[in-house]
Design a protein around this motif. Structure first.
Motif, mmCIF file in Angstrom:
data_model
loop_
_atom_site.group_PDB
_atom_site.id
_atom_site.type_symbol
_atom_site.label_atom_id
_atom_site.label_comp_id
_atom_site.label_asym_id
_atom_site.label_seq_id
_atom_site.Cartn_x
_atom_site.Cartn_y
_atom_site.Cartn_z
ATOM 1 N N GLY A 236 -32.523 44.424 43.886
ATOM 2 C CA GLY A 236 -32.768 44.814 45.273
ATOM 3 C C GLY A 236 -32.180 43.888 46.316
ATOM 4 O O GLY A 236 -32.589 43.915 47.483
ATOM 5 N N PHE A 237 -31.243 43.029 45.927
ATOM 6 C CA PHE A 237 -30.609 42.135 46.896
ATOM 7 C C PHE A 237 -29.898 42.932 47.986
ATOM 8 O O PHE A 237 -29.400 44.048 47.750
ATOM 9 C CB PHE A 237 -29.560 41.255 46.201
ATOM 10 C CG PHE A 237 -30.120 40.028 45.531
ATOM 11 C CD1 PHE A 237 -30.371 38.871 46.256
ATOM 12 C CD2 PHE A 237 -30.375 40.021 44.170
ATOM 13 C CE1 PHE A 237 -30.869 37.734 45.642
ATOM 14 C CE2 PHE A 237 -30.867 38.891 43.538
ATOM 15 C CZ PHE A 237 -31.124 37.746 44.275
ATOM 16 N N THR A 238 -29.829 42.350 49.162
ATOM 17 C CA THR A 238 -28.960 42.862 50.226
ATOM 18 C C THR A 238 -27.883 41.820 50.501
ATOM 19 O O THR A 238 -28.106 40.621 50.331
ATOM 20 C CB THR A 238 -29.752 43.133 51.519
ATOM 21 O OG1 THR A 238 -30.451 41.943 51.901
ATOM 22 C CG2 THR A 238 -30.746 44.259 51.318
ATOM 23 N N VAL A 239 -26.712 42.292 50.900
ATOM 24 C CA VAL A 239 -25.599 41.405 51.221
ATOM 25 C C VAL A 239 -25.644 41.104 52.710
ATOM 26 O O VAL A 239 -25.639 42.025 53.540
ATOM 27 C CB VAL A 239 -24.245 42.025 50.839
ATOM 28 C CG1 VAL A 239 -23.116 41.018 51.094
ATOM 29 C CG2 VAL A 239 -24.245 42.460 49.376
ATOM 30 N N GLU A 240 -25.713 39.817 53.053
ATOM 31 C CA GLU A 240 -25.829 39.431 54.449
ATOM 32 C C GLU A 240 -24.456 39.331 55.116
ATOM 33 O O GLU A 240 -23.449 39.050 54.460
ATOM 34 C CB GLU A 240 -26.557 38.089 54.557
ATOM 35 C CG GLU A 240 -27.967 38.141 53.993
ATOM 36 C CD GLU A 240 -28.854 37.087 54.613
ATOM 37 O OE1 GLU A 240 -28.441 35.918 54.665
ATOM 38 O OE2 GLU A 240 -29.962 37.456 55.049
ATOM 39 N N GLU A 241 -24.467 39.561 56.418
ATOM 40 C CA GLU A 241 -23.232 39.449 57.199
ATOM 41 C C GLU A 241 -23.032 38.007 57.643
ATOM 42 O O GLU A 241 -23.985 37.290 57.944
ATOM 43 C CB GLU A 241 -23.291 40.370 58.415
ATOM 44 C CG GLU A 241 -23.281 41.839 58.058
ATOM 45 C CD GLU A 241 -23.211 42.719 59.298
ATOM 46 O OE1 GLU A 241 -22.089 43.107 59.678
ATOM 47 O OE2 GLU A 241 -24.274 42.979 59.885
ATOM 48 N N ARG A 242 -21.783 37.607 57.691
ATOM 49 C CA ARG A 242 -21.410 36.296 58.204
ATOM 50 C C ARG A 242 -20.143 36.451 59.048
ATOM 51 O O ARG A 242 -19.281 37.267 58.736
ATOM 52 C CB ARG A 242 -21.142 35.299 57.078
ATOM 53 C CG ARG A 242 -22.374 34.830 56.332
ATOM 54 C CD ARG A 242 -23.232 33.938 57.218
ATOM 55 N NE ARG A 242 -24.345 33.349 56.480
ATOM 56 C CZ ARG A 242 -25.507 33.927 56.306
ATOM 57 N NH1 ARG A 242 -25.725 35.148 56.803
ATOM 58 N NH2 ARG A 242 -26.472 33.325 55.640
ATOM 59 N N ASP A 243 -20.059 35.654 60.091
ATOM 60 C CA ASP A 243 -18.895 35.701 60.981
ATOM 61 C C ASP A 243 -17.958 34.555 60.632
ATOM 62 O O ASP A 243 -18.321 33.382 60.783
ATOM 63 C CB ASP A 243 -19.344 35.592 62.443
ATOM 64 C CG ASP A 243 -18.174 35.710 63.418
ATOM 65 O OD1 ASP A 243 -17.049 36.008 62.969
ATOM 66 O OD2 ASP A 243 -18.391 35.483 64.625
ATOM 67 N N LEU A 244 -16.765 34.883 60.135
ATOM 68 C CA LEU A 244 -15.738 33.874 59.874
ATOM 69 C C LEU A 244 -14.519 34.144 60.742
ATOM 70 O O LEU A 244 -13.374 34.155 60.276
ATOM 71 C CB LEU A 244 -15.355 33.872 58.382
ATOM 72 C CG LEU A 244 -16.394 33.300 57.415
ATOM 73 C CD1 LEU A 244 -15.858 33.319 55.984
ATOM 74 C CD2 LEU A 244 -16.789 31.879 57.800
ATOM 75 N N GLU A 245 -14.779 34.331 62.018
ATOM 76 C CA GLU A 245 -13.696 34.600 62.962
ATOM 77 C C GLU A 245 -12.685 33.445 62.953
ATOM 78 O O GLU A 245 -13.055 32.274 62.995
ATOM 79 C CB GLU A 245 -14.252 34.777 64.375
ATOM 80 C CG GLU A 245 -13.210 35.173 65.400
ATOM 81 C CD GLU A 245 -13.801 35.380 66.782
ATOM 82 O OE1 GLU A 245 -13.019 35.605 67.729
ATOM 83 O OE2 GLU A 245 -15.043 35.314 66.912
#
Length: 466
Positions: free
Chosen positions: A245-254
């Motif tokens: 049930g993991f969710t993939v988190e968002e990350r900003d690598l601009e």
């Protein structure tokens, strides 16, 4: 020119298309990029290396090559690391006070970065299953000045029985087929095969099954590999989503040259696009895949396991005192040796927490009784070793003391520094006496002991001498 396996070329031509695959194969024939990190724990340390080419997205990281003979290295002020390999630790949410596990930690690049984030607070368990690589891991953490690390040499199963639902964050930089290391390692090419890719996939699942047991509900898991194959990347993340049930988190690598994960290479879940792929042809560094995952807050992944019961301590006592407890006389020897030294965070009230093991005096992070059955290379900070009517402070302590300004320091010039690394004692004009920190260019890298005649006796570890 690299002799890339034909089956590998066929596979990635189908996955990427002919044009992008051609870019990948061309990049694999180009020189790899060298980079290093500057240790933020060693505040105020100046380095002689060029700092004009920063690695995008990573604080205190720069392109360039360092030497293991320079004081920047021996003092733990810099660490050589592939630029792409810096991102798994960078993308964690680790903060001071957290409980963190680096499960496949050697040689220590990611562990040293996690140790920086913790700032001497909380707990870092750094584990490596290979005994020889675990030794290197311990040395690198000591050199970096990390005071709150428990270094273990065991399997994921060994640890999961001791730490159920224990950690806030876990980093698994999993053993893989190493496709991202083709231009750095001939062995990676030599041993590549589709069968090995699938063998690695099965091993990754076995490791992660145990890792999930150790993660707190709502905790963070960062999964990474240095390979390109979807079987070891998107397919593994899909398996974690489907089974736990993991969710993939968002990350900003601009501003960082990276590519998104490919849902079609996994179970089709659009969250897979939040994963990161670092391709050699994009110019950052070698190959890397990273996924930042979150376990549900109501997870029962640890299957209701309870910490193993601690066996009653039956060690012999001497005069009503356990053998691992330090005597008042021995405490006086330690106190005398450390007099005049400023201690870093995490070593406050050290005298009330001291224990000893085979005359090694240390400030433990976890009670040794609770770790029985694990092979422990380091449990917290070793202050030194008791000998007949005296105490010798440890090299680990010297590296940790380099984090803050010290008064009891002898600073060597370049020639003296080279001789000291060889193991020579030196004649100095210092008026100090007893144990002192030894530095060069203001960077502490060892202990020494000054006699009344000004001779600096060499305490640089024999195994590190050059």
């Amino acid at each position: 020119m690299l002799e890339i396996p034909a089956q590998f070329k066929e596979k990635f031509a189908q996955l990427l298309g002919e044009d992008e695959a051609a870019r990948l194969f061309k990049a694999l024939d180009e020189p790899s990029k060298k980079a290093f990190r500057v240790n933020s724990l060693k505040k105020g340390a100046a380095v002689s290396y060029d700092l004009s080419r920063p690695v995008p997205g990573i604080p205190n990281a720069y392109y360039g090559e360092i030497s293991g003979k320079d004081v920047e290295w021996t003092s733990g002020t810099v660490y050589s690391q592939d630029p792409a390999a810096m991102f798994p630790a960078h993308l964690t949410d680790v903060a001071p006070g957290d409980r963190v596990l680096d499960l496949c930690a050697a040689p220590g690049g990611k562990s040293t970065a996690l140790g920086e984030k913790l700032q001497g607070q909380g707990l870092l368990v750094a584990n490596e299953i290979s005994p020889s690589r675990a030794k290197i891991l311990r040395e690198n953490l000591e050199r970096w000045g990390v005071t709150n690390a428990l270094v273990t040499n065991g399997s994921s199963e060994d640890l999961s029985s001791k730490f159920p639902a224990f950690f806030d964050e876990i980093l698994v930089d999993a053993p893989c087929s190493g496709e991202g290391m083709f231009r750095k390692s001939e062995d990676a090419i030599k041993y590549w095969s589709e069968d090995n890719v699938l063998t690695c996939q099965a091993r990754q699942q076995e490791i992660l099954q145990e890792a999930v047991k150790m993660l707190k509900p709502g905790g963070q898991l960062v999964y990474s590999t240095c390979t390109f194959s979807p079987e070891e990347d998107e397919a593994i993340v899909s398996w974690l989503i489907d089974n736990y049930g993991f969710t993939v988190e968002e990350r900003d690598l601009e501003g960082v040259p990276t590519a998104a994960g490919r849902p079609e290479w996994g179970n089709g879940n659009p969250e897979l696009a939040r994963c990161f792929r670092f391709w050699p042809q994009d110019g950052l560094g070698e190959g890397q895949f990273v996924a930042v995952l979150r376990l549900p807050a109501a997870s029962n992944a640890a299957s209701g396991e309870k910490p193993a019961k601690r066996k009653q301590d039956k060690r012999k006592k001497r005069g009503g005192r356990r053998e691992d407890q330090i005597s008042r006389e021995d405490l006086e020897y330690v106190t005398e040796a450390l007099q005049g030294l400023s201690l870093p965070a995490g070593l406050e009230n050290w005298s009330s927490r001291l224990q000893k093991s085979k005359d090694h005096v240390f400030v433990p992070l976890l009670a040794p009784d609770s770790l029985r059955g694990l092979k422990i290379l380091s449990n917290g900070m070793e202050l030194g070793m008791l000998k007949k009517k005296r105490f010798e402070p440890s090299h680990q302590l010297a590296e940790a003391l380099g984090q803050i300004k010290q008064d009891r320091v002898v600073d060597l010039d370049e020639g003296q520094y080279e001789r000291y690394l060889h193991g020579e004692s030196l004649q100095t004009a210092s008026q100090l006496k007893g144990f002192v920190l030894v530095a060069s260019k203001g960077q502490v890298f060892s202990f020494g002991k000054l006699t009344t005649s000004g001779q600096l006796k060499n305490f640089y570890p024999k195994g590190l001498r050059q």
